[in-house]
Design a protein around this motif. Sequence first.
Motif, PDB file in Angstrom:
ATOM      1  N   ARG B 293       0.829  -1.206   0.000  1.00 30.86           N
ATOM      2  CA  ARG B 293       0.000   0.000   0.000  1.00 30.86           C
ATOM      3  C   ARG B 293       0.869   1.264   0.000  1.00 30.86           C
ATOM      4  N   GLY B 294       0.557   2.208  -0.810  1.00 29.85           N
ATOM      5  CA  GLY B 294       1.247   3.494  -0.832  1.00 29.85           C
ATOM      6  C   GLY B 294       2.412   3.540  -1.808  1.00 29.85           C
ATOM      7  N   ALA B 295       2.815   2.401  -2.327  1.00 29.39           N
ATOM      8  CA  ALA B 295       3.932   2.403  -3.277  1.00 29.39           C
ATOM      9  C   ALA B 295       3.569   3.236  -4.513  1.00 29.39           C
ATOM     10  N   LEU B 296       4.508   4.099  -4.933  1.00 31.29           N
ATOM     11  CA  LEU B 296       4.205   5.039  -6.025  1.00 31.29           C
ATOM     12  C   LEU B 296       4.292   4.332  -7.377  1.00 31.29           C
ATOM     13  N   LEU B 297       3.202   4.452  -8.140  1.00 31.82           N
ATOM     14  CA  LEU B 297       3.171   3.849  -9.478  1.00 31.82           C
ATOM     15  C   LEU B 297       3.439   4.876 -10.567  1.00 31.82           C
ATOM     16  N   GLY B 298       3.034   6.114 -10.288  1.00 28.09           N
ATOM     17  CA  GLY B 298       3.209   7.151 -11.300  1.00 28.09           C
ATOM     18  C   GLY B 298       2.424   8.380 -10.901  1.00 28.09           C
ATOM     19  N   GLU B 299       2.117   9.226 -11.868  1.00 27.18           N
ATOM     20  CA  GLU B 299       1.343  10.430 -11.552  1.00 27.18           C
ATOM     21  C   GLU B 299       0.492  10.843 -12.746  1.00 27.18           C
ATOM     22  N   MET B 300      -0.577  11.589 -12.419  1.00 23.43           N
ATOM     23  CA  MET B 300      -1.420  12.147 -13.476  1.00 23.43           C
ATOM     24  C   MET B 300      -1.510  13.651 -13.222  1.00 23.43           C
ATOM     25  N   ASN B 301      -0.990  14.432 -14.140  1.00 20.57           N
ATOM     26  CA  ASN B 301      -0.944  15.883 -13.994  1.00 20.57           C
ATOM     27  C   ASN B 301      -0.421  16.284 -12.604  1.00 20.57           C
ATOM     28  N   GLY B 302       0.593  15.571 -12.135  1.00 23.60           N
ATOM     29  CA  GLY B 302       1.192  15.887 -10.842  1.00 23.60           C
ATOM     30  C   GLY B 302       0.545  15.185  -9.676  1.00 23.60           C
ATOM     31  N   ARG B 303      -0.610  14.575  -9.878  1.00 22.42           N
ATOM     32  CA  ARG B 303      -1.276  13.858  -8.773  1.00 22.42           C
ATOM     33  C   ARG B 303      -0.682  12.450  -8.706  1.00 22.42           C
ATOM     34  N   PRO B 304      -0.137  12.067  -7.543  1.00 25.79           N
ATOM     35  CA  PRO B 304       0.485  10.739  -7.462  1.00 25.79           C
ATOM     36  C   PRO B 304      -0.545   9.611  -7.592  1.00 25.79           C
ATOM     37  N   ILE B 305      -0.130   8.556  -8.245  1.00 25.60           N
ATOM     38  CA  ILE B 305      -0.973   7.355  -8.360  1.00 25.60           C
ATOM     39  C   ILE B 305      -0.253   6.244  -7.613  1.00 25.60           C
ATOM     40  N   ARG B 306      -0.903   5.703  -6.586  1.00 32.33           N
ATOM     41  CA  ARG B 306      -0.238   4.735  -5.718  1.00 32.33           C
ATOM     42  C   ARG B 306      -1.004   3.422  -5.680  1.00 32.33           C
ATOM     43  N   ILE B 307      -0.303   2.403  -5.192  1.00 30.43           N
ATOM     44  CA  ILE B 307      -1.004   1.153  -4.855  1.00 30.43           C
ATOM     45  C   ILE B 307      -1.965   1.514  -3.719  1.00 30.43           C
ATOM     46  N   GLY B 308      -3.204   1.198  -3.916  1.00 32.85           N
ATOM     47  CA  GLY B 308      -4.259   1.675  -2.985  1.00 32.85           C
ATOM     48  C   GLY B 308      -5.277   2.464  -3.779  1.00 32.85           C
ATOM     49  N   ASP B 309      -4.721   3.317  -4.715  1.00 35.38           N
ATOM     50  CA  ASP B 309      -5.627   3.940  -5.690  1.00 35.38           C
ATOM     51  C   ASP B 309      -6.034   2.879  -6.701  1.00 35.38           C
ATOM     52  N   ALA B 364       4.524   7.110 -15.750  1.00 35.54           N
ATOM     53  CA  ALA B 364       4.831   5.974 -14.869  1.00 35.54           C
ATOM     54  C   ALA B 364       6.101   6.283 -14.085  1.00 35.54           C
ATOM     55  N   ASN B 365       6.127   5.898 -12.812  1.00 38.28           N
ATOM     56  CA  ASN B 365       7.286   6.130 -11.954  1.00 38.28           C
ATOM     57  C   ASN B 365       8.505   5.408 -12.535  1.00 38.28           C
ATOM     58  N   ASP B 366       9.630   6.139 -12.663  1.00 39.33           N
ATOM     59  CA  ASP B 366      10.782   5.478 -13.280  1.00 39.33           C
ATOM     60  C   ASP B 366      11.489   4.540 -12.316  1.00 39.33           C
ATOM     61  N   ALA B 367      11.052   4.547 -11.035  1.00 36.81           N
ATOM     62  CA  ALA B 367      11.674   3.621 -10.068  1.00 36.81           C
ATOM     63  C   ALA B 367      10.937   2.287  -9.998  1.00 36.81           C
ATOM     64  N   LEU B 368       9.945   2.091 -10.842  1.00 38.43           N
ATOM     65  CA  LEU B 368       9.202   0.827 -10.836  1.00 38.43           C
ATOM     66  C   LEU B 368      10.105  -0.319 -11.296  1.00 38.43           C
ATOM     67  N   GLY B 369       9.735  -1.535 -10.906  1.00 37.15           N
ATOM     68  CA  GLY B 369      10.495  -2.699 -11.358  1.00 37.15           C
ATOM     69  C   GLY B 369      10.459  -2.828 -12.873  1.00 37.15           C
ATOM     70  N   LYS B 370      11.368  -3.642 -13.383  1.00 35.36           N
ATOM     71  CA  LYS B 370      11.536  -3.714 -14.841  1.00 35.36           C
ATOM     72  C   LYS B 370      10.262  -4.197 -15.553  1.00 35.36           C
ATOM     73  N   ASP B 371       9.566  -5.150 -14.902  1.00 34.00           N
ATOM     74  CA  ASP B 371       8.383  -5.729 -15.563  1.00 34.00           C
ATOM     75  C   ASP B 371       7.089  -5.032 -15.185  1.00 34.00           C
ATOM     76  N   VAL B 372       7.160  -4.122 -14.245  1.00 37.79           N
ATOM     77  CA  VAL B 372       5.918  -3.478 -13.767  1.00 37.79           C
ATOM     78  C   VAL B 372       5.439  -2.458 -14.796  1.00 37.79           C
ATOM     79  N   ARG B 373       4.124  -2.439 -15.002  1.00 41.25           N
ATOM     80  CA  ARG B 373       3.534  -1.474 -15.935  1.00 41.25           C
ATOM     81  C   ARG B 373       2.387  -0.735 -15.249  1.00 41.25           C
ATOM     82  N   LEU B 374       2.245   0.520 -15.623  1.00 40.14           N
ATOM     83  CA  LEU B 374       1.065   1.284 -15.201  1.00 40.14           C
ATOM     84  C   LEU B 374       0.103   1.261 -16.389  1.00 40.14           C
ATOM     85  N   GLN B 375      -1.074   0.693 -16.180  1.00 41.03           N
ATOM     86  CA  GLN B 375      -2.002   0.485 -17.308  1.00 41.03           C
ATOM     87  C   GLN B 375      -3.124   1.516 -17.269  1.00 41.03           C
ATOM     88  N   ILE B 376      -3.261   2.238 -18.356  1.00 41.82           N
ATOM     89  CA  ILE B 376      -4.385   3.179 -18.465  1.00 41.82           C
ATOM     90  C   ILE B 376      -5.470   2.438 -19.240  1.00 41.82           C
TER      91      ILE B 376
END
Lengths: 612, 380
Positions: B293-309, B364-376
């Motif tokens: 929970r809370g791990a950063l996945l990326g952002e939308m117009n500056g709003r963070p998108i996290r695990i939990g969202d 998408a957060n550039d610190a994500l794991g290699k295989d992790v994807r943020l899916q829109i």
Amino acid sequence: MIAAFVFLLLPLVVFRGRLLLRWYAFELASCAFGAVVQRQLTIDPYFAVVLFFTLKLAAFALVLANAKDVKWSANRAAAIAALVYALLVPAMLRTPIDGDEPYYLLATESLIHDHDLDLQNQYRDLAHSQTGRLDLGPQLGDPEGPHGERPSRHEPFLPLLMIPGYLFGGLRGAVATIALFGVLLVRSTIRMMEDEGIEDAAIRAVFPFFAFAPPVLFYTARIWPEVPGAWLFVEALRGVRQRRAQRWVPALLGFVLLKLRFVLAGAPLAAMVVRRKRMLLLVIAIPAAIVFLISGSVTNVHHWRELLPYAPQNYLIGLCGLLVDGAAGIAFQAPFYLLGIAALLRWRRMPEGFRLGMLAASLYILYLLPRSEWHGGWSPPLRYIVFVMPVLALGAAALWERVPAGVVALLSLWTIGLAAHGVAFPWRLFHIANGENAMGEWLSTKTHIDYSRFFPSFIRVNEAAWIGIVVLLALLFVRLRSEVVAPLATIAIAALAFAASRPPKHIQFEDAHVEHLGGELYPPEYTVARFAYRGGWLLREGDALAVRAAKGAWTMQIRAPQGAAIDVGGRGYSLQPTGEAYVPLRVEVPRDGRVVVRVVAGGVIIDRMDHE
Amino acid sequence: MSLRVASSLAAAAALFAVAPQATPIDRALPFVGLLLALLALLAERWWPAVVMAVPLLAVAALSLTDDYARLLAYGAITAVAFSAALVAAPLDRWRASAFVVAGVLLLRWIPPRHVLRELVVLAGALAIVWASGRPARKAPGVSPGAADRGTRRAAAGGRDARAPFAVALALAVTVFTPGVPMRTSVLPFAVALGISCWLLVTGYLRRGVSTSNQQPATSNFAGALLAALLLLFFPWSGVLARATPLLPLLRRPEPLRHGVHIALEPGQATTLDVPYRMKWLVLSASNASRMKRGALLGEMNGRPIRIGDVADWGARRRELSYQARNPLPRDPAGKLRAYGYDAWIDGAGRIPLPPGAKYITVTANDALGKDVRLQIEAFE
């Protein structure tokens, strides 16, 4: 909330001690389950609530019938009925009153405000009427007075009885008055069963089928003379059985005054008990004189000619219709009373009260059968035989111990469905008598498959009607084992599903399975005695219908007063002017499946189409 | 009895002709009908009432064209019939075991998969019932040899006081036992052991105190209620087991969506025009089931998108659920995938679009794991 409160009170009337505690534990559990289900539902929430409370009432009835430690009497039964009917009145008044109801209410208002029965001024000022209807006018066949007065064709005794209730609570008060008669009916019927020696356990089992099932349930909260009439008929029967003239004479008098047609049941009853001819004449003359004083005619709007015999096939259709018609027959609309019909076959072993009641009602039923309105017309089903229901219930109670448990379970399920449907959608209790019924229409609308053809109809006689009669006779004469009921029911549904997959051989174009892409019902839905007309679907230029049909030649019954051109599945047909007559038109459906019938020019009324 | 068995079989067989083929639950309807018809046999004199569930299933199959409404009707009919039989049956351990087997089959065996594991779980469920039952006491008028037989207990006016609740408890434990990985199948046995210990201790403390052999009404109805609530959702028992809070999503009508279907790699960004009248962005993650929970996945117009969202798209699958670390999305927008114990709802979540925005940029957060994807997934 009110319903929940009422359901908390119900067990207090009859349950005690440990049973009461167990019931409340069940109450808690069922409410919790209901709350979860309700959160998940996508259907009409009002229907869901009605269904939930109907199921709870059924569970209550089940415990009442089977528990050993219950307090039971006719008065307690009446108290239970009063509690349930208190919920029923507002439920039934969700939509404006219909059929004859507003006319009875207008007569009450006229009696209160003008002290007369002339409804002319009521028709002019409908906005101030409690009927909630602005479309009322004199009914077909209403008498006209010498000075242009327009009294209702209905007898004024019921409007008179509703005056106190109306003064107290307007429309609701008037309906509550009828509900009060319903409570009295329940009490009297239970007393009659006790008088006739029916065992307590059987009475308790039969009680909910009588009090909380159609047709009594629906007529208890509607302004029709049927429920007060049923109460007075039961009281008259009890009076005759007890040889108490002070009970049966006023009851019979009230019974006949409520509706003149009841004289056909009242007079034979009086004839059976009154030995002296003079006395009998007096019993018949008093109500006749009262009717004459009020309406200016001994027969009110009726005519002596109505007593002449009709064609024999009309009797057959009426009788079979009252038994198995999908929209208006006992088997589909009040299946519990099939047990009463079965009791007729064990005539000699039935209680004296049952035989007396059925004999008294037989002349009335005989005159009802051949009439075109045997199904009740624009009213909830079984209108004309509601007053016989207590007697049939008595027969059912006498038979109860022989009824297999599986049959009781099936009757219960069907009755629960009918009750919940009728209470949730009171307007659907009125049907245009076109040969369909609510269930057939519902299935047909959802699937565009003609399910109505599988429900027997003697309004528009179909093949299922005769099959229905044969099945009924088989059920009446063959003793079913409890074990086979559920499989038979499932197999019947499976057979229905299989048969539905085949296209129909006859298509009625006003039916619900037809996709109506324009046009309108003919004659219109609210036409008085619409069932007397040859109906169909009216299409003008550009309108169309779509329907599932089998490939091949069909004969269409069609009317085109000015001539028309139509297109059936891509093939054109031109029609010469037919005048007011329906003529056969041979058409070719090019392939199995959905076929569109479109009017290219002119206007037509299409009645039906039969596969050759 | 043989006629009743034959009738039950005939009724269930007739369901073959009625059941639509739209979902696996529809296809399993004859099996469901058969189980209910057989359970009705245990309800003895209430058999005619309980077995009516079978024609009712047929009515639901025939008349309800909407999948969700139809399956819910199956669930409600099954739940009521099962609970009614549970309350009505003179329960002993064997009959209670039959209820458990039927319940577990309904809840976990549609569709039948991982058969060996499921047999272990079933054994665990039976262990709970057997551990919960009170040893039979000798009832007056009952022969000593018969005292151990529950049917005689019933005949003597008593029945196992805890049986309905034990059945419901066994069903509840098995529903929430993942079964994958195998070690989780131990859970029902652990519960059975716990119950045994508890009963030993309470039995020791209460020794010498006479207890009534009659079952309390509350325990009966509580058991029946719990069983009914579980079985109500048997067509989606996988969702019940692995994402209970998402059950209300099942009834939500299909929302109007404008599909996007883009998967962003770590550090990748995309700009999208916001379609007319769309108010939400539906997103999920891929290969992110182990993120907390809370791990950063990326952002939308500056709003963070996290695990939990949002959550990993497939985290609630039968095979993945136990090992997943994602919480359920705060505003879930997933869709139902599969039925029965395989049923799951994907991990999509909605986040509100900035008011009046004509376009958005999702990174998408550039610190994500290699295989992790943020899916829109879509605009909604």
